[in-house]
Scaffold this motif. Structure first.
Motif, PDB file in Angstrom:
ATOM      1  N   TYR A 146     -38.072  24.130  27.851  1.00 17.26           N
ATOM      2  CA  TYR A 146     -38.148  23.949  26.406  1.00 17.26           C
ATOM      3  C   TYR A 146     -39.334  24.718  25.822  1.00 17.26           C
ATOM      4  CZ  TYR A 146     -37.449  21.415  22.018  1.00 17.26           C
ATOM      5  OH  TYR A 146     -37.168  21.093  20.727  1.00 17.26           O
ATOM      6  N   ALA A 147     -40.455  24.662  26.513  1.00 25.48           N
ATOM      7  CA  ALA A 147     -41.669  25.294  25.984  1.00 25.48           C
ATOM      8  C   ALA A 147     -41.493  26.793  25.826  1.00 25.48           C
ATOM      9  CB  ALA A 147     -42.860  24.987  26.896  1.00 25.48           C
ATOM     10  N   ARG A 148     -40.735  27.398  26.745  1.00 33.85           N
ATOM     11  CA  ARG A 148     -40.559  28.846  26.697  1.00 33.85           C
ATOM     12  C   ARG A 148     -39.929  29.310  25.410  1.00 33.85           C
ATOM     13  NH1 ARG A 148     -38.553  29.917  32.802  1.00 33.85           N
ATOM     14  NH2 ARG A 148     -40.631  30.042  33.698  1.00 33.85           N
ATOM     15  N   GLU A 149     -39.149  28.436  24.807  1.00 36.01           N
ATOM     16  CA  GLU A 149     -38.456  28.845  23.588  1.00 36.01           C
ATOM     17  C   GLU A 149     -39.156  28.328  22.346  1.00 36.01           C
ATOM     18  OE1 GLU A 149     -34.563  27.443  24.455  1.00 36.01           O
ATOM     19  OE2 GLU A 149     -34.336  28.927  26.077  1.00 36.01           O
ATOM     20  N   HIS A 150     -40.368  27.819  22.506  1.00 37.68           N
ATOM     21  CA  HIS A 150     -41.089  27.284  21.351  1.00 37.68           C
ATOM     22  C   HIS A 150     -42.509  27.831  21.294  1.00 37.68           C
ATOM     23  CE1 HIS A 150     -37.532  24.771  21.601  1.00 37.68           C
ATOM     24  NE2 HIS A 150     -37.721  24.528  20.314  1.00 37.68           N
ATOM     25  N   GLU A 151     -43.210  27.457  20.218  1.00 38.37           N
ATOM     26  CA  GLU A 151     -44.467  28.144  19.901  1.00 38.37           C
ATOM     27  C   GLU A 151     -45.732  27.292  20.079  1.00 38.37           C
ATOM     28  OE1 GLU A 151     -44.499  31.329  18.763  1.00 38.37           O
ATOM     29  OE2 GLU A 151     -42.322  31.394  19.028  1.00 38.37           O
ATOM     30  N   ARG A 152     -45.652  26.052  19.615  1.00 34.22           N
ATOM     31  CA  ARG A 152     -46.887  25.268  19.512  1.00 34.22           C
ATOM     32  C   ARG A 152     -46.684  23.904  20.155  1.00 34.22           C
ATOM     33  NH1 ARG A 152     -50.048  27.613  15.446  1.00 34.22           N
ATOM     34  NH2 ARG A 152     -51.294  25.742  15.218  1.00 34.22           N
ATOM     35  N   ALA A 153     -47.614  23.520  20.992  1.00 36.71           N
ATOM     36  CA  ALA A 153     -47.481  22.229  21.663  1.00 36.71           C
ATOM     37  C   ALA A 153     -48.659  21.337  21.328  1.00 36.71           C
ATOM     38  CB  ALA A 153     -47.403  22.421  23.170  1.00 36.71           C
ATOM     39  N   VAL A 154     -48.379  20.035  21.231  1.00 39.80           N
ATOM     40  CA  VAL A 154     -49.439  19.039  21.172  1.00 39.80           C
ATOM     41  C   VAL A 154     -49.326  18.185  22.425  1.00 39.80           C
ATOM     42  CG1 VAL A 154     -50.167  16.901  20.066  1.00 39.80           C
ATOM     43  CG2 VAL A 154     -49.780  18.938  18.687  1.00 39.80           C
ATOM     44  N   VAL A 155     -50.444  18.031  23.132  1.00 42.94           N
ATOM     45  CA  VAL A 155     -50.478  17.143  24.289  1.00 42.94           C
ATOM     46  C   VAL A 155     -51.243  15.900  23.869  1.00 42.94           C
ATOM     47  CG1 VAL A 155     -51.291  16.850  26.648  1.00 42.94           C
ATOM     48  CG2 VAL A 155     -50.416  19.075  25.898  1.00 42.94           C
ATOM     49  N   ILE A 156     -50.618  14.747  24.039  1.00 38.20           N
ATOM     50  CA  ILE A 156     -51.269  13.497  23.657  1.00 38.20           C
ATOM     51  C   ILE A 156     -51.874  12.875  24.905  1.00 38.20           C
ATOM     52  CG2 ILE A 156     -50.898  11.180  22.731  1.00 38.20           C
ATOM     53  CD1 ILE A 156     -48.594  12.390  21.059  1.00 38.20           C
ATOM     54  N   GLY A 157     -53.195  12.784  24.924  1.00 34.55           N
ATOM     55  CA  GLY A 157     -53.885  12.225  26.082  1.00 34.55           C
ATOM     56  C   GLY A 157     -54.855  13.232  26.656  1.00 34.55           C
ATOM     57  N   GLY A 158     -56.137  12.900  26.656  1.00 33.11           N
ATOM     58  CA  GLY A 158     -57.155  13.842  27.119  1.00 33.11           C
ATOM     59  C   GLY A 158     -57.740  13.431  28.449  1.00 33.11           C
ATOM     60  N   LEU A 178     -54.822  19.584  22.119  1.00 35.76           N
ATOM     61  CA  LEU A 178     -54.917  18.370  22.926  1.00 35.76           C
ATOM     62  C   LEU A 178     -55.461  17.273  22.019  1.00 35.76           C
ATOM     63  CD1 LEU A 178     -54.769  17.403  25.926  1.00 35.76           C
ATOM     64  CD2 LEU A 178     -57.171  17.964  26.084  1.00 35.76           C
ATOM     65  N   VAL A 179     -54.719  16.182  21.910  1.00 37.14           N
ATOM     66  CA  VAL A 179     -55.141  15.086  21.035  1.00 37.14           C
ATOM     67  C   VAL A 179     -55.489  13.882  21.896  1.00 37.14           C
ATOM     68  CG1 VAL A 179     -54.429  13.541  19.188  1.00 37.14           C
ATOM     69  CG2 VAL A 179     -53.664  15.910  19.178  1.00 37.14           C
ATOM     70  N   HIS A 180     -56.718  13.420  21.761  1.00 37.50           N
ATOM     71  CA  HIS A 180     -57.189  12.332  22.616  1.00 37.50           C
ATOM     72  C   HIS A 180     -57.637  11.169  21.738  1.00 37.50           C
ATOM     73  CE1 HIS A 180     -58.571  10.461  26.173  1.00 37.50           C
ATOM     74  NE2 HIS A 180     -59.859  10.633  25.968  1.00 37.50           N
ATOM     75  N   ALA A 181     -57.180   9.986  22.072  1.00 39.23           N
ATOM     76  CA  ALA A 181     -57.461   8.832  21.213  1.00 39.23           C
ATOM     77  C   ALA A 181     -58.914   8.377  21.323  1.00 39.23           C
ATOM     78  CB  ALA A 181     -56.519   7.686  21.576  1.00 39.23           C
ATOM     79  N   VAL A 211     -58.771  17.677  19.862  1.00 35.16           N
ATOM     80  CA  VAL A 211     -59.064  16.692  18.824  1.00 35.16           C
ATOM     81  C   VAL A 211     -59.400  15.389  19.527  1.00 35.16           C
ATOM     82  CG1 VAL A 211     -58.108  15.391  16.884  1.00 35.16           C
ATOM     83  CG2 VAL A 211     -57.431  17.783  17.236  1.00 35.16           C
ATOM     84  N   VAL A 212     -60.636  14.874  19.322  1.00 30.38           N
ATOM     85  CA  VAL A 212     -60.962  13.567  19.893  1.00 30.38           C
ATOM     86  C   VAL A 212     -60.962  12.534  18.774  1.00 30.38           C
ATOM     87  CG1 VAL A 212     -62.240  14.415  21.887  1.00 30.38           C
ATOM     88  CG2 VAL A 212     -63.419  14.091  19.725  1.00 30.38           C
ATOM     89  N   ASP A 213     -61.015  11.254  19.154  1.00 27.26           N
ATOM     90  CA  ASP A 213     -60.863  10.174  18.179  1.00 27.26           C
ATOM     91  C   ASP A 213     -59.586  10.369  17.372  1.00 27.26           C
ATOM     92  OD1 ASP A 213     -63.145   8.623  18.732  1.00 27.26           O
ATOM     93  OD2 ASP A 213     -64.395  10.102  17.686  1.00 27.26           O
ATOM     94  N   GLY A 214     -58.580  10.913  17.993  1.00 30.82           N
ATOM     95  CA  GLY A 214     -57.336  11.188  17.271  1.00 30.82           C
ATOM     96  C   GLY A 214     -56.236  10.258  17.742  1.00 30.82           C
ATOM     97  N   MET A 215     -55.951   9.238  16.963  1.00 23.06           N
ATOM     98  CA  MET A 215     -54.898   8.289  17.326  1.00 23.06           C
ATOM     99  C   MET A 215     -53.591   8.803  16.743  1.00 23.06           C
ATOM    100  SD  MET A 215     -54.191   5.446  18.802  1.00 23.06           S
ATOM    101  CE  MET A 215     -55.494   4.235  18.857  1.00 23.06           C
ATOM    102  N   LYS A 229     -48.562  13.220  13.450  1.00 26.33           N
ATOM    103  CA  LYS A 229     -49.432  12.692  12.413  1.00 26.33           C
ATOM    104  C   LYS A 229     -50.439  11.755  13.060  1.00 26.33           C
ATOM    105  CE  LYS A 229     -48.840  10.568   7.869  1.00 26.33           C
ATOM    106  NZ  LYS A 229     -47.799   9.996   7.009  1.00 26.33           N
ATOM    107  N   LEU A 230     -51.714  11.871  12.633  1.00 21.17           N
ATOM    108  CA  LEU A 230     -52.762  11.029  13.195  1.00 21.17           C
ATOM    109  C   LEU A 230     -53.084   9.890  12.236  1.00 21.17           C
ATOM    110  CD1 LEU A 230     -55.153  13.792  14.591  1.00 21.17           C
ATOM    111  CD2 LEU A 230     -53.088  12.828  15.592  1.00 21.17           C
ATOM    112  N   ALA A 231     -53.844   8.916  12.754  1.00 20.18           N
ATOM    113  CA  ALA A 231     -54.154   7.740  11.956  1.00 20.18           C
ATOM    114  C   ALA A 231     -54.930   8.097  10.692  1.00 20.18           C
ATOM    115  CB  ALA A 231     -54.948   6.738  12.799  1.00 20.18           C
ATOM    116  N   ASP A 232     -55.716   9.170  10.748  1.00 18.10           N
ATOM    117  CA  ASP A 232     -56.464   9.568   9.549  1.00 18.10           C
ATOM    118  C   ASP A 232     -55.605  10.453   8.632  1.00 18.10           C
ATOM    119  OD1 ASP A 232     -56.328  11.945  10.916  1.00 18.10           O
ATOM    120  OD2 ASP A 232     -58.485  12.113  11.288  1.00 18.10           O
TER     121      ASP A 232
END
Lengths: 819, 98
Positions: A146-158, A178-181, A211-215, A229-232
């Motif tokens: 899937y990634a090969r055919e797409h551009e931008r990824a968000v990974v949840i969990g640092g 990378l989004v880390h809570a 991104v840290v502190d990112g819920m 979308k993040l909590a803020d």
């Protein structure tokens, strides 16, 4: 006596390792294993390498299916166990099977934890199509696809997993966030300063946004993912989301079956489920003295105790918990962590060192003269010493700084002779120095052989240099060279010169006779290389067994992803005529050829031709084969040279055509792509060809060899500068013949030339230092004389059904039709 | 039980595809003269297994060189398994039992 029946639920690293430990103790059981995944046991830790493209799938298997067969183990791969009936002592599989046990091992591991985020699931359909977890081989494959055919990824969990996922995904798409809570990366293992140091390296060196502190509260996009979308209320645009927020023990089966489950399945010191005499639990699903481990090292310890106990090898064996330390490369950055992250008591000693510019952070925490915690980021040189001090409670140096740095003198490499036998060398696969030594003593003398047998170095790979040193030492100096690496083909244990001598000595003219005389067993993966070699040695006397040919050579066309073929007619030097173009166009139109494309070698490619149509297309084209499918002489790319170009100083076009005319279709160990260019502006890219000719002022020609501009880019080495086109043609033939006789199978000239050395090649080919130039020329001339256009083989099939379709009826990914 | 044709339809050491009730089945004739039958489609990316090279044990898919055990259909390279079908030669005829 009837054997006891041992049933293992779980075929991952814990289950399979436990069975290995049981077998190693001579445990005599009838063993049945159930695995949720339809494979043998693979190294889950290595999935991040598969994602990063540095390891292929086959390289991560620890136990392939043969292992189960060889050890008499019944494996139900792809069968989940739904229920354990403790009273009747049976397990019930998802396939409706019922299997009785005397002893049961539960090794169900963990699964990915997915926080309750809006939009992660589509009602009734599982995950949203752009949302992935990262736990199994299938997860990894799906993510790559899937990634090969797409551009931008968000990974949840640092954490560890999220960092590895982010690093791996960079291989397949352009942008990763990378989004880390929590407030800093890897907060379970690292304190805040260490986490921030790691973050700076990840952002600056790897280009991953963090991104840290990112819920994360919501995944956006109805059909396709458009962002998170993040909590803020911040929104991060993306089209792929990977959930790497941790793992949870798979304990539902145990709970449903009435075992005591808290966070994991509760076990005693013998790894038995609480209150059960015959049910053992091992690995990530087990909870021992309140701890659930998510790392591999404790699992090895647990497996040993379990095996000692269940086989009776040591009925008093007890697991007392593991001191957890980790030393690894996280997303390419060295990290080691053990014990405390920060001091807890007022009188705990803390040594801390930070060098943010280099991305280095180190600390050690000491209590009562014992090491109780240490963290290293960006520099693991002291990791092994610290882990040893931490795990064994060794006395610490007076000068505490020596714990963080090598003070004075050369950085001492620990002498392998002084290492105790039980010291663990490979922390991924739990291999000790003693195990490596016994492997060498048992007759396995090569580094790769020892690695295959013990699996040392087959995990994260950081211990490979140490394994090498230990194997060298155990061999009393240097390990033997891995002889298999020098074989011409894997199935016949001989390097090329020896193999050629043997072939000549025994007059072996067919591939089957080579196997019969020299190889023992026929080997599919060796046939093509042998066919090429025999054809070169025997020419017209070669006994051509068609099954030795790869499909491309059986049907003289290049197989494509959908099972159709490509047809590339010869177009010498890239020069054609209106009449030839017209004929190609008519054939393409008449047969509705899905794609007509110019190749990199200055020819025209007709793509998407079904196998059964090949002879007809050749007949209608009535042109010679361009050999765009074989390990052979391919093309000579040219520029317009001196006829038209105002810069050209030599007639590159005519010379290119003459070279192609002479050496067309000559087979060799690898493809041979050539070029002739009319001046050093190099429009025909001659500097990066297997052999490239460059016209220089004064009517001279330079010949470059060993160039490449594919996956490997290399400028060729100057072989000679000559004064005439005839000399170019002669030296080209002599060079190619020398390569044909000495190159290993599939070794392109860009590898072969540096291996042999340009000086040596020049001495043989140009200066005739070995007196073989005339022989090389004669053998090449014989090969040239034996040339036959394979596309003439079309009136009658050479074998029954040569061009019969092998295409499946199912719809396959097909080359799109372009108008 | 189905007769697929003459064993001579398959050259020694090669494979050919046969359509049987809408299924595509690759039949291989090993160099010792025995025959094996597998599902014709490579589970990896749909490659035509009948076009693969074989020895006494395995078939290698021509697209990405993954391999399968001719007798069991199990992948030797970590892929999904393929179906195997009982097949034999009787009086020079290829007989598929399914």
């Amino acid at each position: 006596m009837i054997k006891q029946r041992l049933v293992v639920i779980g075929n991952g690293m814990a289950g399979a390792r436990t069975v290995e430990e049981i077998l190693a103790r001579g445990g005599d059981f009838d063993i049945t294993m159930f695995g949720d995944e339809p494979y043998g046991n693979y190294n889950r830790i290595m999935l991040s390498n598969v994602l990063a493209g540095v390891e292929d799938e086959s390289g991560i298997f620890l136990n392939d299916l043969n292992w189960y067969a060889d050890n008499g183990i019944t494996l139900h791969a792809g069968v989940r166990v739904d229920r354990i009936d403790r009273r009747r002592r049976t397990v019930h599989g998802s396939d409706g099977s019922e299997t009785a046990y005397d002893k049961l091992v539960i090794a169900t591991g963990s699964s990915a934890f997915v926080p309750p985020i809006k939009g992660a699931h589509v009602p009734g359909r599982g995950y949203h199509q752009g949302v992935f977890v990262f736990r199994t081989l299938d997860d990894t494959r799906a993510m790559i696809r899937y990634a090969r055919e797409h551009e931008r990824a968000v990974v949840i969990g640092g954490g560890l997993l999220g960092l590895e996922a982010a690093r791996g995904l960079q291989n397949h798409l352009g942008h990763v966030t990378l989004v880390h809570a929590m407030g800093h990366l890897m907060n379970t293992q690292l304190n805040e300063r260490a986490g921030r140091t790691l973050q700076a390296t990840i952002e600056q060196k790897l280009g991953i946004d963090v991104v840290v502190d990112g819920m994360t509260t919501e995944i956006l996009g109805k059909h396709a993912v458009t962002g998170v979308k993040l909590a803020d209320r911040r929104v991060i645009d993306c089209d792929v989301v990977v959930m790497a927020a941790g793992i949870r023990p798979n304990s539902q089966l145990a709970a449903d079956s009435g075992l005591v489950v808290e966070r994991g399945v509760v076990v005693d010191d013998q790894m038995r489920a609480a209150g059960e005499d015959d049910i053992y639990v091992v690995g990530e699903c087990a909870q021992h003295r309140g701890e659930v481990y998510g790392l591999v090292a404790p699992l090895w310890d647990q497996a040993k105790v379990l095996a000692d106990h269940v086989t009776g090898a040591n009925a008093a064996a007890a697991y007392e918990g593991s001191q957890v330390s980790t030393k690894l490369k996280v997303a390419g950055v060295d990290v080691a962590a053990m014990g405390l992250q920060s001091p807890e008591h007022e009188d705990d000693e803390l040594l801390e060192f930070a060098e943010p510019k280099r991305g280095v952070y180190k600390n050690v925490i000491i209590r009562d003269d014992r090491l109780v915690g240490a963290t290293l980021v960006g520099d693991n040189s002291k990791a092994l010493a610290l882990i040893k001090a931490f795990e064994k409670g060794l006395p610490l140096p007076e000068d505490r700084a020596a714990l963080l740095f090598d003070l004075g003198g050369p950085a001492a490499e620990e002498s392998v002779a002084d290492m105790p036998d039980d010291e663990q060398v490979c922390n991924c696969n739990g291999v000790s120095k003693g195990a490596l030594r016994s492997c060498v003593d048992a007759g396995c003398k090569t580094v790769s052989g020892v690695m295959d047998k013990t699996r040392a170095g087959k995990g994260c790979g950081t211990c490979k240099p140490l394994v090498q040193r230990i194997v060298d030492w155990a061999n009393g100096g240097e390990a033997e060279e891995d002889s298999a690496a020098s074989y011409y083909v894997p199935g016949v244990p001989m390097p090329k010169p020896e193999l050629m001598d043997a072939i000549r000595l025994y007059e072996l003219r067919s591939v089957s006779s080579v196997f019969a005389k020299l190889g023992g067993e026929e080997d599919a993966k060796s046939k093509m290389g042998l066919a090429s070699l025999l054809k070169m040695i025997w020419g017209a006397e070669y006994v051509d067994e068609r099954d030795a040919r790869f499909i491309n050579d059986r049907v003289h066309a290049n197989i494509q992803r959908d099972g159709t073929f490509s047809v590339v007619p010869q177009m010498k030097g890239g020069v054609t005529t209106p009449a030839n173009l017209r004929r190609i166009a008519e054939v393409a139109e008449r047969h509705g050829v899905p794609m007509v494309k110019l190749t990199g070698g200055q020819r025209i490619d007709l793509l998407g031709i079904p196998k059964e149509k090949l002879p007809q297309i050749w007949a209608e084209l009535d042109m010679p084969s361009g050999y765009a499918y074989a390990k052979s002489f391919r093309t000579v790319k040219t520029c317009v040279g001196s006829d038209f170009c105002r810069f050209g100083v030599g007639d590159s076009t005519a010379l290119g055509i003459a070279i192609e005319e002479r050496y067309q279709g000559i087979e060799g160990p690898g493809k041979m792509k050539l070029a002739v260019t009319g001046c050093p502006r190099n429009c025909a890219e001659a500097y990066v060809k297997d052999l490239g000719v460059v016209a220089i002022d004064g009517g001279k020609w330079e010949i470059y060899v060993g160039g490449a501009a594919g996956a490997h880019v290399r400028k060729g080495d100057l072989l000679a500068t000559v004064g005439s086109a005839d000399e170019v043609i002669t030296l080209t033939g002599r060079f190619l013949q020398y390569y044909r006789e000495n190159g290993n199978w599939l070794e392109r000239t860009y590898a072969w030339v540096p291996r042999v050395g340009i000086e040596k090649i020049r001495a043989v080919v140009v200066d005739d230092a070995e007196g073989i130039a005339a022989d090389l020329d004669a053998r090449m001339a014989a090969a040239v004389g034996a040339y036959k256009d394979p596309w003439k083989e079309r009136a009658e099939p050479a074998t029954p059904g040569q061009f019969r379709t092998s295409l499946p009826l199912t719809v396959l990914p097909q080359v799109p039709v372009r108008a | 039980m189905r007769t697929l044709g003459s064993v001579g339809d398959i050259p020694l050491g090669e494979g050919r595809t046969f359509a049987v009730d809408g299924e595509m089945i690759a039949v291989f004739r090993l160099r010792d003269g025995s025959v094996r039958a597998l599902s014709a489609v490579c589970p990896h990316q749909g490659g035509p297994l009948a076009d693969g090279q074989i020895d006494m044990k395995q078939v290698v898919c021509p697209l990405h060189l993954y391999s399968w055990d001719l007798a069991t259909g199990c992948s030797l390279s970590g892929q999904e398994a393929v179906s195997v079908y009982p097949v034999r030669v009787d009086n020079d005829q290829l007989i598929l039992e399914m």
